[in-house]
Design a protein around this motif. Structure first.
Motif, PDB file in Angstrom:
ATOM      1  N   HIS A  20      37.310  41.279  -8.523  1.00 34.40           N
ATOM      2  CA  HIS A  20      37.391  40.095  -7.683  1.00 34.40           C
ATOM      3  C   HIS A  20      36.554  40.304  -6.418  1.00 34.40           C
ATOM      4  O   HIS A  20      36.798  41.225  -5.662  1.00 34.40           O
ATOM      5  N   PHE A  60      55.620  40.833  -2.162  1.00 33.10           N
ATOM      6  CA  PHE A  60      55.145  40.536  -3.513  1.00 33.10           C
ATOM      7  C   PHE A  60      54.690  39.093  -3.677  1.00 33.10           C
ATOM      8  O   PHE A  60      53.933  38.779  -4.595  1.00 33.10           O
TER       9      PHE A  60
ATOM     10  N   SER B   2      42.346  36.246 -11.089  1.00 31.09           N
ATOM     11  CA  SER B   2      43.353  36.775 -10.192  1.00 31.09           C
ATOM     12  C   SER B   2      42.787  37.947  -9.425  1.00 31.09           C
ATOM     13  O   SER B   2      41.900  38.633  -9.877  1.00 31.09           O
ATOM     14  N   HIS B   3      43.321  38.160  -8.233  1.00 36.97           N
ATOM     15  CA  HIS B   3      42.748  39.210  -7.414  1.00 36.97           C
ATOM     16  C   HIS B   3      43.776  40.030  -6.694  1.00 36.97           C
ATOM     17  O   HIS B   3      43.434  40.922  -5.956  1.00 36.97           O
ATOM     18  N   ASP B   4      45.046  39.739  -6.840  1.00 36.16           N
ATOM     19  CA  ASP B   4      45.972  40.489  -6.013  1.00 36.16           C
ATOM     20  C   ASP B   4      47.129  41.003  -6.853  1.00 36.16           C
ATOM     21  O   ASP B   4      47.367  40.558  -7.961  1.00 36.16           O
ATOM     22  N   PRO B   5      47.856  41.972  -6.296  1.00 40.20           N
ATOM     23  CA  PRO B   5      48.950  42.564  -7.053  1.00 40.20           C
ATOM     24  C   PRO B   5      49.987  41.526  -7.470  1.00 40.20           C
ATOM     25  O   PRO B   5      50.561  41.623  -8.548  1.00 40.20           O
ATOM     26  N   ALA B   6      50.231  40.538  -6.620  1.00 39.85           N
ATOM     27  CA  ALA B   6      51.234  39.535  -6.963  1.00 39.85           C
ATOM     28  C   ALA B   6      50.852  38.818  -8.254  1.00 39.85           C
ATOM     29  O   ALA B   6      51.689  38.577  -9.123  1.00 39.85           O
ATOM     30  N   HIS B   8      48.963  40.033 -10.566  1.00 37.92           N
ATOM     31  CA  HIS B   8      48.921  40.959 -11.693  1.00 37.92           C
ATOM     32  C   HIS B   8      50.280  41.230 -12.314  1.00 37.92           C
ATOM     33  O   HIS B   8      50.362  41.610 -13.446  1.00 37.92           O
ATOM     34  N   HIS B   9      51.344  41.088 -11.530  1.00 34.27           N
ATOM     35  CA  HIS B   9      52.620  41.445 -12.140  1.00 34.27           C
ATOM     36  C   HIS B   9      53.443  40.211 -12.493  1.00 34.27           C
ATOM     37  O   HIS B   9      54.622  40.309 -12.731  1.00 34.27           O
ATOM     38  N   HIS B  20      55.576  33.424  -8.343  1.00 32.07           N
ATOM     39  CA  HIS B  20      54.635  33.655  -7.254  1.00 32.07           C
ATOM     40  C   HIS B  20      53.838  32.396  -7.023  1.00 32.07           C
ATOM     41  O   HIS B  20      53.065  31.992  -7.867  1.00 32.07           O
ATOM     42  N   PRO B  21      54.063  31.761  -5.864  1.00 30.55           N
ATOM     43  CA  PRO B  21      53.441  30.468  -5.636  1.00 30.55           C
ATOM     44  C   PRO B  21      51.952  30.558  -5.346  1.00 30.55           C
ATOM     45  O   PRO B  21      51.230  29.588  -5.499  1.00 30.55           O
ATOM     46  N   ASN B  22      51.501  31.751  -4.927  1.00 32.66           N
ATOM     47  CA  ASN B  22      50.113  31.784  -4.470  1.00 32.66           C
ATOM     48  C   ASN B  22      49.124  31.707  -5.630  1.00 32.66           C
ATOM     49  O   ASN B  22      49.289  32.328  -6.660  1.00 32.66           O
ATOM     50  N   LYS B 143      44.006  48.034  -6.297  1.00 30.07           N
ATOM     51  CA  LYS B 143      45.074  47.536  -5.443  1.00 30.07           C
ATOM     52  C   LYS B 143      46.240  46.994  -6.276  1.00 30.07           C
ATOM     53  O   LYS B 143      47.256  46.600  -5.727  1.00 30.07           O
ATOM     54  N   ARG B 145      49.410  46.363  -8.853  1.00 29.85           N
ATOM     55  CA  ARG B 145      50.684  47.021  -9.109  1.00 29.85           C
ATOM     56  C   ARG B 145      50.578  47.956 -10.322  1.00 29.85           C
ATOM     57  O   ARG B 145      51.114  49.069 -10.306  1.00 29.85           O
TER      58      ARG B 145
END
Lengths: 102, 220
Positions: A20, A60, B2-6, B8-9, B20-22, B143, B145
């Motif tokens: 990304h 999270f 997707s780019h973030d741990p949130a 990814h999991h 996860h709303p983002n 980065k 999870r």
């Protein structure tokens, strides 16, 4: 008790190898952290502690850049560099701009 | 994307139960966090703590850093035994001598050497600490999870997902970074590169080989 950020060894699925590229606003967050560190306003361990005290829900729910931004603004408020009132007023002013994005 | 741990999991593999709303943000979406970044930046500028010009310059500096920096360090270590020794003894000082100043980030660097018997890989289970001055910003998976969780428990399985199968005779050492101490892997110099110049060597060193999720292949 294991803290929520302490992920080592916990179960997890496959690794997503998607690369990304960071957007400008995310790079600006990194730049602000660099500048605040360089000017000795924030220390790197304060940023780490900020991330570790967001709480698991916020940690999270937020993306990587988002949680770094939250930690930074919490620290700046705690240290009295900016006030909650000034921050709220600035955000309201940004929302009122006709074309807020630079 | 997707780019973030949130992100990814969000596949039923975590214990939090909430959605996860983002969504991945685009530069044309004014999210709360984008407003927060703008507000904090503008307040800091108004207070003369930073200037808009400084922010721009640091963004440019961040964009200018890439794994080519680390590759230059690796190539020099392969070419210059004295430098290699200095690098393994005090990586922070050795890299500073090449113009890579860790002081900017308030951190120490340790370089770990791969050998025919030992393969090193780097993770940051607690966050995403990474030798940015040598490799640029960390890739999303570093980065994530999944990588942070699994690298220390089943490193060989993780390496297989990266396409790297190591024989059982090779020990795998996993190094867990902290905010103050970062790691860089010194990969093994491939055979058939004896006649290559330092610059030619730097060109074959890939990013993942310096994180330890890949090796450097011999040039074809």
């Amino acid at each position: 008790m294991r803290a929520y950020h302490d992920l080592g060894g916990t179960p997890a699925g496959p690794i997503d190898h998607d690369e990304h590229a960071l957007q400008l606003w995310e790079k600006r967050i990194e730049a602000l952290l660099v500048l605040l560190t360089r000017k000795k306003i924030l220390r790197i361990d304060e940023n780490r502690r900020g991330l570790e005290s967001l709480g698991s829900e916020a940690y999270f729910a937020a993306s990587y850049a988002e949680r770094r931004m939250l930690s930074m603004s919490n620290n700046l408020i705690m240290k009295g560099v900016i006030s909650v009132e000034a921050l709220a007023a600035k955000i309201a002013e940004i929302e009122s701009r006709v074309d807020p994005l630079p | 994307m997707s780019h973030d741990p949130a992100d990814h999991h969000g596949h039923g593999d975590h214990a939090h139960g909430h959605r996860h709303p983002n969504q991945p943000d685009h530069d044309d979406t004014l999210t709360y966090y984008r407003k927060l970044e703008m507000a904090v930046r503008e307040l800091l500028i108004e207070k003369n703590i930073i200037s808009a010009d400084e922010v721009r310059k640091v963004v440019e500096n961040i964009e200018s850093r890439s794994p080519e920096g680390g590759a230059r360090v690796v190539a020099r270590a392969w070419s210059d035994p004295q430098f290699k020794q200095a690098l393994l003894e005090d990586a922070t000082a050795a890299c500073a001598s090449m113009g890579f100043e860790m002081a900017l980030y308030d951190v120490q660097l340790t370089v770990v050497e791969n050998t025919p018997d030992v393969h090193n890989m780097v993770v940051c289970t607690l966050c995403s600490c990474y030798p940015r001055m040598l490799l640029g910003l960390p890739p999303a998976w570093y980065k994530s999870r999944a990588y942070r969780s699994r690298a220390v428990r089943e490193p060989r399985a993780v390496l297989r997902e990266f396409g790297l199968e190591l024989p059982d005779t090779v020990s795998v050492r996993v190094h867990d970074s902290t905010a103050d101490l970062r790691y860089l892997v010194l990969p093994m110099r491939p055979e058939g590169t004896e006649d290559m110049s330092e610059a030619e060597l730097a060109a074959i060193v890939n990013r993942d080989s310096m994180i330890g999720t890949a090796v450097v292949a011999a040039p074809k």
